[in-house]
Write a protein that holds these residues in place. Sequence first.
Motif, PDB file in Angstrom:
ATOM      1  N   HIS A  31       0.348  -2.192 -12.210  1.00 32.54           N
ATOM      2  CA  HIS A  31       0.382  -3.596 -11.810  1.00 32.54           C
ATOM      3  C   HIS A  31       1.819  -3.985 -11.495  1.00 32.54           C
ATOM      4  N   PHE A  32       2.002  -4.715 -10.397  1.00 32.07           N
ATOM      5  CA  PHE A  32       3.336  -5.196 -10.050  1.00 32.07           C
ATOM      6  C   PHE A  32       3.382  -6.696 -10.274  1.00 32.07           C
ATOM      7  N   GLN A  33       4.373  -7.119 -11.044  1.00 31.50           N
ATOM      8  CA  GLN A  33       4.490  -8.548 -11.297  1.00 31.50           C
ATOM      9  C   GLN A  33       5.569  -9.151 -10.409  1.00 31.50           C
ATOM     10  N   LEU A  37       0.570 -11.453  -9.479  1.00 31.55           N
ATOM     11  CA  LEU A  37       0.334 -10.128 -10.058  1.00 31.55           C
ATOM     12  C   LEU A  37      -0.467  -9.286  -9.050  1.00 31.55           C
ATOM     13  N   VAL A  38       0.074  -8.122  -8.690  1.00 30.03           N
ATOM     14  CA  VAL A  38      -0.647  -7.229  -7.783  1.00 30.03           C
ATOM     15  C   VAL A  38      -1.155  -6.033  -8.571  1.00 30.03           C
ATOM     16  N   LYS A  39      -2.475  -5.880  -8.585  1.00 26.62           N
ATOM     17  CA  LYS A  39      -3.052  -4.735  -9.286  1.00 26.62           C
ATOM     18  C   LYS A  39      -3.252  -3.603  -8.277  1.00 26.62           C
ATOM     19  N   ALA A  40      -2.149  -2.893  -7.993  1.00 26.89           N
ATOM     20  CA  ALA A  40      -2.164  -1.867  -6.937  1.00 26.89           C
ATOM     21  C   ALA A  40      -3.114  -0.724  -7.301  1.00 26.89           C
ATOM     22  N   VAL A  41      -3.042  -0.274  -8.551  1.00 23.33           N
ATOM     23  CA  VAL A  41      -3.986   0.722  -9.059  1.00 23.33           C
ATOM     24  C   VAL A  41      -4.599   0.091 -10.308  1.00 23.33           C
ATOM     25  N   GLY A  58      -8.854   5.178   2.176  1.00 18.89           N
ATOM     26  CA  GLY A  58      -9.021   3.743   1.954  1.00 18.89           C
ATOM     27  C   GLY A  58      -8.132   3.010   2.932  1.00 18.89           C
ATOM     28  N   GLU A  59      -8.447   1.739   3.162  1.00 25.15           N
ATOM     29  CA  GLU A  59      -7.643   1.000   4.134  1.00 25.15           C
ATOM     30  C   GLU A  59      -6.273   0.676   3.552  1.00 25.15           C
ATOM     31  N   SER A  60      -5.395   0.167   4.405  1.00 28.46           N
ATOM     32  CA  SER A  60      -4.045  -0.163   4.011  1.00 28.46           C
ATOM     33  C   SER A  60      -4.054  -1.167   2.848  1.00 28.46           C
ATOM     34  N   GLY A  61      -3.234  -0.926   1.842  1.00 27.21           N
ATOM     35  CA  GLY A  61      -3.150  -1.846   0.710  1.00 27.21           C
ATOM     36  C   GLY A  61      -4.123  -1.539  -0.413  1.00 27.21           C
ATOM     37  N   SER A  62      -4.900  -0.461  -0.282  1.00 23.56           N
ATOM     38  CA  SER A  62      -5.892  -0.170  -1.314  1.00 23.56           C
ATOM     39  C   SER A  62      -5.283   0.539  -2.529  1.00 23.56           C
ATOM     40  N   GLY A  63      -4.008   0.919  -2.440  1.00 26.68           N
ATOM     41  CA  GLY A  63      -3.331   1.488  -3.608  1.00 26.68           C
ATOM     42  C   GLY A  63      -3.111   2.992  -3.550  1.00 26.68           C
ATOM     43  N   LYS A  64      -3.332   3.593  -2.379  1.00 23.16           N
ATOM     44  CA  LYS A  64      -3.227   5.053  -2.240  1.00 23.16           C
ATOM     45  C   LYS A  64      -1.811   5.563  -2.527  1.00 23.16           C
TER      46      LYS A  64
HETATM   47  N1  LIG Z   1       6.932  -1.717  -5.528  1.00 18.36           N
HETATM   48  C1  LIG Z   1       5.988  -2.648  -5.311  1.00 18.36           C
HETATM   49  N2  LIG Z   1       6.156  -3.917  -5.739  1.00 18.36           N
HETATM   50  C2  LIG Z   1       5.208  -4.847  -5.551  1.00 18.36           C
HETATM   51  N3  LIG Z   1       4.038  -4.627  -4.930  1.00 18.36           N
HETATM   52  C3  LIG Z   1       3.817  -3.382  -4.466  1.00 18.36           C
HETATM   53  C4  LIG Z   1       4.767  -2.331  -4.630  1.00 18.36           C
HETATM   54  N4  LIG Z   1       4.263  -1.196  -4.077  1.00 18.36           N
HETATM   55  C5  LIG Z   1       3.057  -1.527  -3.592  1.00 18.36           C
HETATM   56  N5  LIG Z   1       2.773  -2.829  -3.816  1.00 18.36           N
HETATM   57  C6  LIG Z   1       1.525  -3.538  -3.461  1.00 18.36           C
HETATM   58  O1  LIG Z   1       0.454  -2.795  -4.007  1.00 18.36           O
HETATM   59  C7  LIG Z   1      -0.662  -2.793  -3.136  1.00 18.36           C
HETATM   60  C8  LIG Z   1      -1.058  -1.363  -2.803  1.00 18.36           C
HETATM   61  O2  LIG Z   1      -0.051  -0.804  -1.996  1.00 18.36           O
HETATM   62  P1  LIG Z   1      -0.025   0.723  -1.557  1.00 18.36           P
HETATM   63  O3  LIG Z   1      -0.135   1.569  -2.761  1.00 18.36           O
HETATM   64  O4  LIG Z   1       1.155   0.933  -0.696  1.00 18.36           O
HETATM   65  O5  LIG Z   1      -1.374   0.860  -0.706  1.00 18.36           O
HETATM   66  P2  LIG Z   1      -1.770   1.871   0.464  1.00 18.36           P
HETATM   67  O6  LIG Z   1      -0.890   3.071   0.364  1.00 18.36           O
HETATM   68  O7  LIG Z   1      -3.208   2.174   0.227  1.00 18.36           O
HETATM   69  O8  LIG Z   1      -1.563   1.136   1.740  1.00 18.36           O
HETATM   70  C9  LIG Z   1      -0.247  -3.603  -1.932  1.00 18.36           C
HETATM   71  O9  LIG Z   1      -0.730  -4.923  -2.119  1.00 18.36           O
HETATM   72  C10 LIG Z   1       1.256  -3.563  -1.974  1.00 18.36           C
HETATM   73  O10 LIG Z   1       1.822  -4.694  -1.361  1.00 18.36           O
END
Ligand SMILES: Nc1ncnc2c1ncn2[C@@H]1O[C@H](COP(=O)(O)OP(=O)(O)O)[C@@H](O)[C@H]1O
Length: 341
Positions: A31-33, A37-41, A58-64
Motif C-alpha cells: 500500500h502506498f500512502q 491510500l493506493v492499494k497497489a498489491v 492485467g491492464e495498466s495500474g493493476s499492480g503488476k
Molecule cells: N511508488 C509509488 N508510490 C505511490 N503509488 C504508486 C507507486 N508505485 C505504483 N503506484 C500506484 O500503484 C498502482 C499500481 O501501479 P503499478 O504497479 O505500476 O501497475 P501496473 O504495472 O499494472 O501498471 C497505480 O495506481 C500506481 O499509481
Amino acid sequence: MQVLPWPPAGWWRKTVSENDSVLRVEDLRVHFQGKKLVKAVDGVSLEIKRGEVISVVGESGSGKTTLGRTLVGLTRPTSGRILLDGKEIRIRDRKSLKGLWRRAQMIFQDPYSTFNPLCSVYDAIAIPVRKFDIADSDAEVRRIVEESLEKVGLNPAEMRGKYPNQLSGGQRQRASIARALVISPEIIIADEPVSMLDVSIRAGILDVLKNLNEKFGVTIIFITHDLAVADYISDSIAVMYRGKVVELAPSDALIEAPMHPYTELLLRSAPRLKGVRRWSETQDLMLKEVPSEFPGCAFYPRCPISREGCTFTEPDLADVGRSHLAACFVRQDEAKKTGNR
Ligand SMILES: Nc1ncnc2c1ncn2[C@@H]1O[C@H](COP(=O)(O)OP(=O)(O)O)[C@@H](O)[C@H]1O
Ligand SMILES: [Mg+2]
C-alpha cells in the motif's frame, strides 16, 4: 573472496516439477500512502514453480510492476510473506534481501533504466559480477560478461567499448537481459520487456527469454498487458485486477476458456486470439465508471454476470474447475453445481 562455480551446478537443466515451488508469496500487500491510500498489491498469494514461465497480465495500474518489484526485493511490502525455497525472506533485513537479489533479477520495460549512459555496456554488466563476488580476477569477470552476452545473442567482440546509446533498441534490451543474467539468477522477472520495442524485434527478445527457460531452467515471471504475448511465452497465466489475482490457470486453459468475467473482457479486447467468447452486452465495459472503494467484488461495477450477493464480501481465488482458480462467486457456484467439471 568467495568464488562461486559458474554456472552453478544444475542451473542449465529444466526441472519443472509439480510440487517444487521456488518462490511463494502469501497474502502480499503493498500500500502506498500519499494524499490517498493506493492499494497497489492487495492480498496476492502465488506459488511459482521451479522452471516455469508464469505471466502476470492485467491492464495498466493493476499492480503488476509493484508485485514484480516486491518479488525481487526492490519494493518493501506492507504486509505478507515471501518465501524462497520455503524459507521466509526477512523483508526488513538487508542481508536477507540481498539473498533474494542474488537469486532473482528484474528486467525493466525501458532498457535505458538499466544502464548509466556514461558507463560502457561491458562495465555495466560487470557491476553485479563484482558486487556479488562471483569472479576472482578481471579476466574471469570478462569471461562471465562475454558468456552472458552470448546467451542473449549478442556478439561480445561487437559490444566491446560500446555505450548504451550506440546500441539499437533490441540490442539494448538484450544487453539488459545479459546484465540480469550475469549472476546466473534462478528467477527472472521481466516487466513488459518488449512493449517499448518495435514489433519486428519483439519475437527475438521473447525467444531469448524462452530459450533461457528451456535450456537453462530459469524460472520466469513475465509481466505484460498483452494476452497474446502471455499465451506465447508462458506455461501459466495470472490475471490481476486492482491489486488482486482474479484468475490463475494454465495458459491454454485460460485462453481457450476464461472463467473470470474480467479475463473474458481482456480476451475480447485482444482480437488476435482464437476462440474468443463474445459478450451479449455490446457496450464498452472498460469505460464504465468505477468507484475507488467498493465493498465486495472489485469487478462488480463492470461485471455483466454479477448478482446481488457480489457486493457483500470479496471473493477469494478458488477452484472453478478445468484447472482454473478464479475469484468469482458466480463461477464458483456454477462449478459447485456441476461438480467442478
Ligand atoms: N511508488 C509509488 N508510490 C505511490 N503509488 C504508486 C507507486 N508505485 C505504483 N503506484 C500506484 O500503484 C498502482 C499500481 O501501479 P503499478 O504497479 O505500476 O501497475 P501496473 O504495472 O499494472 O501498471 C497505480 O495506481 C500506481 O499509481
Ligand atoms: Mg507496469
